[in-house]
Design a protein around this motif. Sequence first.
Motif, PDB file in Angstrom:
ATOM      1  N   SER A 134     -20.969 -52.403 -17.051  1.00 62.54           N
ATOM      2  CA  SER A 134     -21.182 -53.793 -17.474  1.00 62.54           C
ATOM      3  C   SER A 134     -22.461 -54.366 -16.871  1.00 62.54           C
ATOM      4  O   SER A 134     -22.992 -53.837 -15.897  1.00 62.54           O
ATOM      5  N   GLY A 166     -14.213 -49.208 -18.251  1.00 66.78           N
ATOM      6  CA  GLY A 166     -14.176 -50.269 -19.257  1.00 66.78           C
ATOM      7  C   GLY A 166     -13.400 -49.811 -20.491  1.00 66.78           C
ATOM      8  O   GLY A 166     -12.584 -48.890 -20.425  1.00 66.78           O
ATOM      9  N   ALA A 206     -15.092 -59.711 -16.322  1.00 64.89           N
ATOM     10  CA  ALA A 206     -15.410 -58.864 -17.475  1.00 64.89           C
ATOM     11  C   ALA A 206     -15.968 -59.736 -18.591  1.00 64.89           C
ATOM     12  O   ALA A 206     -15.652 -60.920 -18.671  1.00 64.89           O
ATOM     13  N   GLU A 207     -16.801 -59.118 -19.428  1.00 64.97           N
ATOM     14  CA  GLU A 207     -17.207 -59.798 -20.655  1.00 64.97           C
ATOM     15  C   GLU A 207     -16.102 -59.593 -21.678  1.00 64.97           C
ATOM     16  O   GLU A 207     -15.610 -58.455 -21.813  1.00 64.97           O
ATOM     17  N   SER A 210     -18.360 -56.522 -24.434  1.00 62.85           N
ATOM     18  CA  SER A 210     -19.548 -56.235 -23.638  1.00 62.85           C
ATOM     19  C   SER A 210     -20.584 -55.419 -24.398  1.00 62.85           C
ATOM     20  O   SER A 210     -20.351 -54.265 -24.742  1.00 62.85           O
ATOM     21  N   ASN A 213     -21.946 -52.554 -22.319  1.00 60.72           N
ATOM     22  CA  ASN A 213     -20.957 -51.488 -22.178  1.00 60.72           C
ATOM     23  C   ASN A 213     -20.603 -50.878 -23.531  1.00 60.72           C
ATOM     24  O   ASN A 213     -19.517 -50.325 -23.697  1.00 60.72           O
TER      25      ASN A 213
END
Length: 435
Positions: A134, A166, A206-207, A210, A213
């Motif tokens: 990330s 992820g 976390a996105e 992402s 990612n």
Amino acid sequence: MHSFPHEIVGAPGIGLLTLTRGEGVYVWDVEGKRYFDAYSGLSVVGVGHGRTEIAEAAAAQMKQLAFVSPVGCTTPVTVELASKLASIAPGDLNRVFFSNSGSEAVEMALAIAKQYHYNRGERDRKKVICRIGSYHGQTAGAETVTRHSIRPPREPLGIGAIPVQGVDCYLCPYEKTYPDCNVYCARSIEAYIHAEHPEMIAAIIAEPISTANGGYVPPVEYWQTLRKLCDRFGILLIADEVLNGLGRTGKWFGIEHFGVVPDIIATSKHLTCGYAPISATIVRDKVYDAFTKGIDSLFAVGSTFGGHPVSCAAALANLAIIEREGLVENAARMGEYLMAKLKPLVETNPIVGDVRGIGLMTSIQFVKDKRTRTPFTFAEARMLGVRIHGILRQMGILVPHSFGALALHPPLCVTREQIDEMVAGVETALRMVAG
Ligand code: PMP
């Protein structure tokens, strides 16, 4: 060249592009050549280039009152922007801390999470769970070298980052398949929580989706599992919406796709759509309340330009355009159209393994061997990314150089015809590199 060159400047045949003006989805260079801005600057320019309405709002504020000290003072536009954000943020995320960049918004989210626990007497909660691959920014160290008197609630300042896998449903790191996996990538985080001691963990960051990612859109249960783990172990959930936030995914916030409310949101890019720098860290009422228990509980963290009136005026004008023109909805509609146009590449182009995304956030994943889903090596992927960037630039389409995947994030105001134009160029470029 008096500035640090970005990495791509050193790539063969590619120099720094000097751009002088923009309108809608297009920008022009010093020689008058027009480019399609297929990545909205850096996933920033949502309402499009050349919006004089935003420039006028910023100029009017600059003429009236350009700056006030953030210590004990504010301005009407700063207050108005905070309440606007509270009204569009999910759940009871009602309190806003302004800063200047995505990295700072994340930094503030981490600082708030650590001090939230400290103020509540849980002084060991300082570690943060993050995901391998990330991107959350690049600040390091300013408070570490700042005077000691204000630091203790957030010390140790170098957080103990706990990296976990992820989401990757195309090349699962656990070699599992959805839905049989029952989101093992999320469930497996519990083992890390136990190994690192739950009472020492401040937050999970976390996105929602992402890009750094791989642009995977997690199954809904992924985020619901993270929420449940946080609730069970008293950990705060931070959604990094620096890029996802304010329309990019076809909703105001990316997290809304998953039906959970995070404790803290960090957002930036689409807040002014690039017309002036600003970022915001938005927290739930219960998080804010922990900072209202007397002088020792205060958040003694400053940002000289945080909540800058000129940026706030630009943000309000920008958000008004997004609402008036229905650009969040347009991102959802045009995103579906874009996805439908890109999906056939998986069948027709030998190096395209997967196309995925949501709203106007799409990623085209390259593989060496489609059958085995073998990715390119890092060096190969890097060269491929540079080649694609170079070819597209020559064709008049701007994208970032990528490693193993090409991300297309056109402005939120993009039309069908403009998507047709962009996709036609991308198809040609990918045919050329696939050889
Ligand atoms: N978080 C995410 C998800 C980002 O995409 C970025 C920037 N690309 C950042 C944080 C850092 O933002 P900035 O470059 O404005 O500091």
